[in-house]
Design a protein around this motif. Structure first.
Motif, PDB file in Angstrom:
ATOM      1  N   ASN A 233     -44.185 -26.468  61.440  1.00  0.00           N
ATOM      2  CA  ASN A 233     -44.455 -25.034  61.476  1.00  0.00           C
ATOM      3  C   ASN A 233     -43.698 -24.357  60.338  1.00  0.00           C
ATOM      4  N   ASP A 234     -43.774 -23.034  60.271  1.00  0.00           N
ATOM      5  CA  ASP A 234     -43.094 -22.322  59.184  1.00  0.00           C
ATOM      6  C   ASP A 234     -41.912 -21.498  59.686  1.00  0.00           C
ATOM      7  N   ASP A 235     -41.275 -21.983  60.752  1.00  0.00           N
ATOM      8  CA  ASP A 235     -40.059 -21.350  61.249  1.00  0.00           C
ATOM      9  C   ASP A 235     -38.910 -21.717  60.303  1.00  0.00           C
ATOM     10  N   PRO A 236     -38.290 -20.744  59.651  1.00  0.00           N
ATOM     11  CA  PRO A 236     -37.225 -21.086  58.690  1.00  0.00           C
ATOM     12  C   PRO A 236     -35.988 -21.683  59.339  1.00  0.00           C
ATOM     13  N   VAL A 237     -35.795 -21.459  60.645  1.00  0.00           N
ATOM     14  CA  VAL A 237     -34.633 -22.021  61.331  1.00  0.00           C
ATOM     15  C   VAL A 237     -34.906 -23.454  61.758  1.00  0.00           C
ATOM     16  N   ASN A 238     -36.057 -23.687  62.371  1.00  0.00           N
ATOM     17  CA  ASN A 238     -36.402 -25.034  62.837  1.00  0.00           C
ATOM     18  C   ASN A 238     -37.899 -25.272  62.678  1.00  0.00           C
ATOM     19  N   PRO A 239     -38.313 -25.845  61.555  1.00  0.00           N
ATOM     20  CA  PRO A 239     -39.745 -26.085  61.332  1.00  0.00           C
ATOM     21  C   PRO A 239     -40.281 -27.346  62.008  1.00  0.00           C
ATOM     22  N   ILE A 240     -39.435 -28.051  62.767  1.00  0.00           N
ATOM     23  CA  ILE A 240     -39.839 -29.307  63.396  1.00  0.00           C
ATOM     24  C   ILE A 240     -40.459 -29.014  64.763  1.00  0.00           C
ATOM     25  N   ASP A 263     -55.580 -45.874  65.555  1.00  0.00           N
ATOM     26  CA  ASP A 263     -55.223 -45.939  64.139  1.00  0.00           C
ATOM     27  C   ASP A 263     -54.821 -44.581  63.578  1.00  0.00           C
ATOM     28  N   LEU A 264     -54.707 -43.582  64.456  1.00  0.00           N
ATOM     29  CA  LEU A 264     -54.278 -42.254  64.039  1.00  0.00           C
ATOM     30  C   LEU A 264     -52.868 -42.014  64.544  1.00  0.00           C
ATOM     31  N   TYR A 265     -51.953 -41.712  63.646  1.00  0.00           N
ATOM     32  CA  TYR A 265     -50.551 -41.481  63.995  1.00  0.00           C
ATOM     33  C   TYR A 265     -50.191 -40.036  63.638  1.00  0.00           C
ATOM     34  N   THR A 266     -49.924 -39.261  64.664  1.00  0.00           N
ATOM     35  CA  THR A 266     -49.507 -37.873  64.472  1.00  0.00           C
ATOM     36  C   THR A 266     -48.029 -37.782  64.814  1.00  0.00           C
ATOM     37  N   PHE A 267     -47.235 -37.210  63.930  1.00  0.00           N
ATOM     38  CA  PHE A 267     -45.787 -37.235  64.141  1.00  0.00           C
ATOM     39  C   PHE A 267     -45.136 -36.008  63.506  1.00  0.00           C
ATOM     40  N   ALA A 268     -43.933 -35.708  63.966  1.00  0.00           N
ATOM     41  CA  ALA A 268     -43.140 -34.608  63.419  1.00  0.00           C
ATOM     42  C   ALA A 268     -42.260 -35.136  62.288  1.00  0.00           C
ATOM     43  N   PRO A 269     -41.899 -34.296  61.338  1.00  0.00           N
ATOM     44  CA  PRO A 269     -41.014 -34.742  60.257  1.00  0.00           C
ATOM     45  C   PRO A 269     -39.603 -35.025  60.773  1.00  0.00           C
ATOM     46  N   VAL A 270     -38.884 -35.804  60.011  1.00  0.00           N
ATOM     47  CA  VAL A 270     -37.453 -35.998  60.239  1.00  0.00           C
ATOM     48  C   VAL A 270     -36.717 -34.870  59.527  1.00  0.00           C
ATOM     49  N   ALA A 271     -35.799 -34.241  60.211  1.00  0.00           N
ATOM     50  CA  ALA A 271     -35.046 -33.138  59.609  1.00  0.00           C
ATOM     51  C   ALA A 271     -34.041 -33.681  58.595  1.00  0.00           C
ATOM     52  N   HIS A 272     -34.137 -33.212  57.362  1.00  0.00           N
ATOM     53  CA  HIS A 272     -33.159 -33.551  56.326  1.00  0.00           C
ATOM     54  C   HIS A 272     -32.206 -32.358  56.212  1.00  0.00           C
ATOM     55  N   SER A 273     -31.073 -32.468  56.858  1.00  0.00           N
ATOM     56  CA  SER A 273     -30.114 -31.370  56.907  1.00  0.00           C
ATOM     57  C   SER A 273     -29.355 -31.269  55.581  1.00  0.00           C
TER      58      SER A 273
END
Length: 352
Positions: A233-240, A263-273
């Motif tokens: 998402n486009d939340d500047p605090v937590n986009p995950i 064969d479809l993998y939907t996933f959230a990004p890993v937060a790079h702090s």
């Protein structure tokens, strides 16, 4: 008129034009007749001015880039791109250390300190000293979001059970889609209409899910023939996004995609702090808050997968903060690379 080369005549110009035309075509040498035609010119001009106004309105709304909300709904319907509606937060209310065998019935009403209410969605019975009741917020939107451990209260007491419990994993509430975000998706549909499972199709499908505003497609993510779709998402605090939102994205995309579900993998990004250490002048609470906001905006813009956070851009973000006069960026000291499965988020801020 709607940024075209045609200039809409003003009311005064219309009156002058019609008066001149009437006087030139009719014998209005006498004063009384001249007064009548002057009034007639003003009446005609008012009607013409209204017609020009409506034409201007139509010209403004005939394309989705500048149309008003009602017309955008029509444009969106033609492109099968409806506005994402608000959703209600859901999760659990929890009690610990309670007697086994206590039951809370479905439809039980639960309330927060600010009077926002939740409703139990199913019967729940305590076991092992724990009672966990599934609940959904009675109102839609982010107003129903609540941190774990915040107090909740039963409106109607239950024998043997304290009225006060705590929130447990209550999330998933989203406001109605922002008008300009919706407009951008509609315009995107003009440029890219999903057809057969191209990379852009998965992005369009993912962004149709409430809580998802950004997505990336990766071919052969888990081997030949597989597709990975990373959503955010486009939340500047937590986009995950949380697990429920990711699951909703997969459920939405699966019947649309030509790739089989396995064969479809939907996933959230890993937060790079990303941690920052800054020497700030002037070093006040207000300037710190402004710098924090600008750094979050910077990471949202530049901290995308396979991107690079440039030192000069970090300094620029700090410099444009309201009230900042000068600063020294102590750390980081080098550019930072973001991996293809990561999104940058603001980590620890240290002021020296």
């Amino acid at each position: 008129m709607a940024d075209s080369e045609f200039q809409r005549p003003t009311l005064a110009e219309n009156i002058s034009m019609l008066r001149t035309d009437l006087f030139s075509r009719l014998d209005v040498s006498d004063t009384i007749r001249r007064m009548d035609e002057d009034v007639r010119a003003k009446v005609y001009a008012a009607a013409l001015h209204t017609v020009y106004g409506y034409i201007d309105y139509l010209a403004l709304n005939m394309l989705p880039d500048k149309c008003d909300e009602a017309w955008l709904e029509r444009h969106a319907a033609m492109k099968r791109c409806p506005r994402k509606q608000p959703t209600a937060s859901a999760g659990f209310m929890r009690w610990d250390g309670v007697t086994n065998g206590i039951t809370i019935k479905a439809e039980a009403v639960i309330q927060r300190d600010d009077l926002i209410q939740y409703t139990a969605t199913a019967d729940a019975t305590s076991a092992g000293g724990v009672l966990r009741v599934p609940v959904v917020c009675s109102v839609t939107g982010r107003v129903g979001e609540i941190d774990d451990g915040v107090a909740l209260y039963l409106v109607t007491p239950v024998n043997g059970l304290p009225s006060a419990g705590v929130a447990d994993s209550i999330a998933g509430g989203f406001d109605i889609e922002d008008l300009e975000t919706w407009r951008a998706r509609v315009l995107e549909r003009y440029y890219w209409t999903p057809l057969g499972g191209a990379d852009g199709d998965y992005i369009v499908w993912a962004k149709e899910v409430p809580g998802i505003t950004r997505a990336w497609t990766y071919r052969h993510w888990m081997g030949a023939g597989t597709v990975g779709v990373m959503v955010a998402n486009d939340d500047p605090v937590n986009p995950i996004p949380d697990a429920a939102t990711v699951a909703a994205a997969k459920a939405h995309i699966t019947p649309l995609a030509p790739v089989a579900g396995a064969d479809l993998y939907t996933f959230a990004p890993v937060a790079h702090s990303v941690d920052f250490r800054i020497r700030l002048t002037p070093d006040t609470v207000e300037v710190r808050a402004a710098v924090t906001a600008e750094l979050r905006s910077f990471l949202l813009r530049d901290g995308y997968p396979e991107g690079e956070l440039d030192i000069s851009r970090m300094n620029e973000a700090i410099s444009i903060a309201t009230g900042e006069h000068s600063h020294v960026l102590v750390t980081p000291t080098a550019n930072i690379t973001i991996a293809k499965n990561e999104l940058a988020i603001l980590g620890a801020l240290t002021w020296t």
